[in-house]
Write a protein that holds these residues in place. Structure first.
Motif, PDB file in Angstrom:
ATOM      1  N   VAL A 260       0.628  -1.318   0.295  1.00 48.64           N
ATOM      2  CA  VAL A 260       0.432  -0.250   0.166  1.00 48.64           C
ATOM      3  C   VAL A 260       0.964   1.267   0.195  1.00 48.64           C
ATOM      4  N   ASP A 261       2.298   1.302   0.112  1.00 46.52           N
ATOM      5  CA  ASP A 261       2.967   2.594   0.920  1.00 46.52           C
ATOM      6  C   ASP A 261       3.482   2.813  -0.982  1.00 46.52           C
ATOM      7  N   ARG A 262       4.688   1.515  -1.212  1.00 46.92           N
ATOM      8  CA  ARG A 262       5.207   1.770  -2.648  1.00 46.92           C
ATOM      9  C   ARG A 262       5.236   0.977  -3.044  1.00 46.92           C
ATOM     10  N   PRO A 263       5.929   0.928  -4.490  1.00 44.71           N
ATOM     11  CA  PRO A 263       5.622  -0.246  -5.286  1.00 44.71           C
ATOM     12  C   PRO A 263       7.297  -0.993  -4.490  1.00 44.71           C
TER      13      PRO A 263
ATOM     14  N   LEU B 121      -1.691  -6.566  -8.877  1.00 47.85           N
ATOM     15  CA  LEU B 121      -0.530  -5.812  -9.210  1.00 47.85           C
ATOM     16  C   LEU B 121       0.122  -5.915 -10.639  1.00 47.85           C
ATOM     17  N   GLU B 122       0.841  -4.759 -10.565  1.00 48.92           N
ATOM     18  CA  GLU B 122       0.829  -4.537 -12.496  1.00 48.92           C
ATOM     19  C   GLU B 122       2.565  -4.328 -12.039  1.00 48.92           C
ATOM     20  N   ILE B 123       3.184  -5.000 -12.877  1.00 54.31           N
ATOM     21  CA  ILE B 123       4.660  -5.047 -13.108  1.00 54.31           C
ATOM     22  C   ILE B 123       5.063  -2.971 -13.757  1.00 54.31           C
ATOM     23  N   ILE B 124       6.102  -2.834 -13.593  1.00 58.93           N
ATOM     24  CA  ILE B 124       5.897  -1.249 -13.411  1.00 58.93           C
ATOM     25  C   ILE B 124       7.501  -1.187 -14.444  1.00 58.93           C
ATOM     26  N   GLY B 125       8.045  -2.277 -13.992  1.00 54.69           N
ATOM     27  CA  GLY B 125       9.250  -1.885 -14.315  1.00 54.69           C
ATOM     28  C   GLY B 125      10.504  -2.713 -13.307  1.00 54.69           C
ATOM     29  N   SER B 126      11.701  -2.630 -13.686  1.00 58.27           N
ATOM     30  CA  SER B 126      12.808  -4.045 -13.208  1.00 58.27           C
ATOM     31  C   SER B 126      14.334  -3.381 -12.700  1.00 58.27           C
ATOM     32  N   GLU B 127      15.198  -4.044 -11.435  1.00 54.90           N
ATOM     33  CA  GLU B 127      16.290  -3.455 -11.018  1.00 54.90           C
ATOM     34  C   GLU B 127      17.264  -4.353 -10.806  1.00 54.90           C
ATOM     35  N   ARG B 128      18.359  -4.579 -10.942  1.00 56.82           N
ATOM     36  CA  ARG B 128      19.688  -4.882 -10.837  1.00 56.82           C
ATOM     37  C   ARG B 128      20.359  -4.414 -10.305  1.00 56.82           C
ATOM     38  N   ASP B 129      21.116  -5.267  -8.641  1.00 52.31           N
ATOM     39  CA  ASP B 129      22.303  -4.600  -8.164  1.00 52.31           C
ATOM     40  C   ASP B 129      23.053  -5.631  -7.736  1.00 52.31           C
ATOM     41  N   GLY B 130      24.310  -5.518  -8.660  1.00 54.69           N
ATOM     42  CA  GLY B 130      25.338  -5.753  -9.257  1.00 54.69           C
ATOM     43  C   GLY B 130      24.978  -6.678  -9.911  1.00 54.69           C
ATOM     44  N   ALA B 131      26.034  -8.100  -9.310  1.00 55.02           N
ATOM     45  CA  ALA B 131      25.840  -9.372 -10.161  1.00 55.02           C
ATOM     46  C   ALA B 131      24.630  -9.930  -9.595  1.00 55.02           C
ATOM     47  N   ARG B 132      23.453  -9.654  -8.943  1.00 54.59           N
ATOM     48  CA  ARG B 132      22.144 -10.544  -8.820  1.00 54.59           C
ATOM     49  C   ARG B 132      21.479 -10.293  -9.695  1.00 54.59           C
TER      50      ARG B 132
END
Length: 219
Positions: free
Chosen positions: A20-23, A62-73
């Motif tokens: 409810v607060d943020r993605p 729910l809806e997908i709004i993007g993605s992120e990558r943290d280093g090699a993860r």
């Protein structure tokens, strides 16, 4: 009557509440649920989280709004709560608060077949349960006091208050039941004790009970 939900799993309710607060991505959802103690409030199976999140996305909560990558993860998919998901969260919460649902605790299952144990053993077992409940209640009350000392709103621990109250009610009932057996005021406790002392066959016990049910009550 309970509404037939598109995703009828309380883990789904927990996920919606965490959004409810943020993605968030799935790891953040799991972290939020743990931090908020939802695994104490609901029977959460963490291995099902990925499937539940996918199901909520599939039905439009729910809806997908993007993605992120943290280093090699691996890349992490970010989800956002939709208007439909927020409406589902509100409607589901209303139902859970307003509509009682018969639940079957394990304790009830044990009570339903209690006759297989002799009354003196039941007294001892209830004593153990009462002691265990007392420790659990003390721990829950300490956690409640700790949260209140942090000046957090009582609203956010109300489920813990309810849990403590239910445990206290169970302990009071168990103590009263134990005392009835121990003091001999529980109906037919002498017969119950004799059944085990004389090792009366179960078929005879059942026949005795059925005869009693068949006899008309005195007017």
């Amino acid at each position: 009557m309970a509404t037939k939900r598109k995703v009828n799993n309380l883990l789904a309710l927990a996920v919606l509440s965490a959004m409810v607060d943020r993605p968030k991505h799935r790891y953040e959802i799991a972290q939020t649920l743990r931090e908020r103690g939802k695994d104490h409030d609901m029977d959460i199976k963490w291995g099902s989280l990925y499937t539940v999140v996918q199901s909520l996305e599939k039905v439009g909560y729910l809806e997908i709004i993007g993605s992120e990558r943290d280093g090699a993860r691996p890349e992490r998919v970010i989800y956002q709560l939709t208007d439909a998901g927020r409406a589902e969260l509100i409607d589901w919460t209303r139902e859970l608060i307003a509509a009682p649902e018969l639940e079957q605790p394990r304790f009830v299952a044990g009570l339903s077949v209690l006759a297989v144990l002799p009354p003196d053993e039941v007294i001892e077992l209830l004593g153990k349960r009462i002691e265990a409940l007392s420790h659990i209640i003390e721990a829950v009350r300490r956690e409640i006091d700790k949260v209140l000392a942090m000046k957090l709103p009582r609203l956010f621990i109300i489920e813990s208050e309810f849990g403590a109250a239910m445990l206290e009610a169970e302990m009071a009932w168990a103590r009263s039941f134990r005392d009835e057996i121990a003091e001999g005021t529980f109906p037919d406790v002498d017969w119950w004790r004799q059944v085990h002392a004389d090792a009366i066959p179960p078929a005879e016990v059942i026949a005795h009970v059925e005869r009693g049910l068949a006899e008309p009550e005195p007017s």
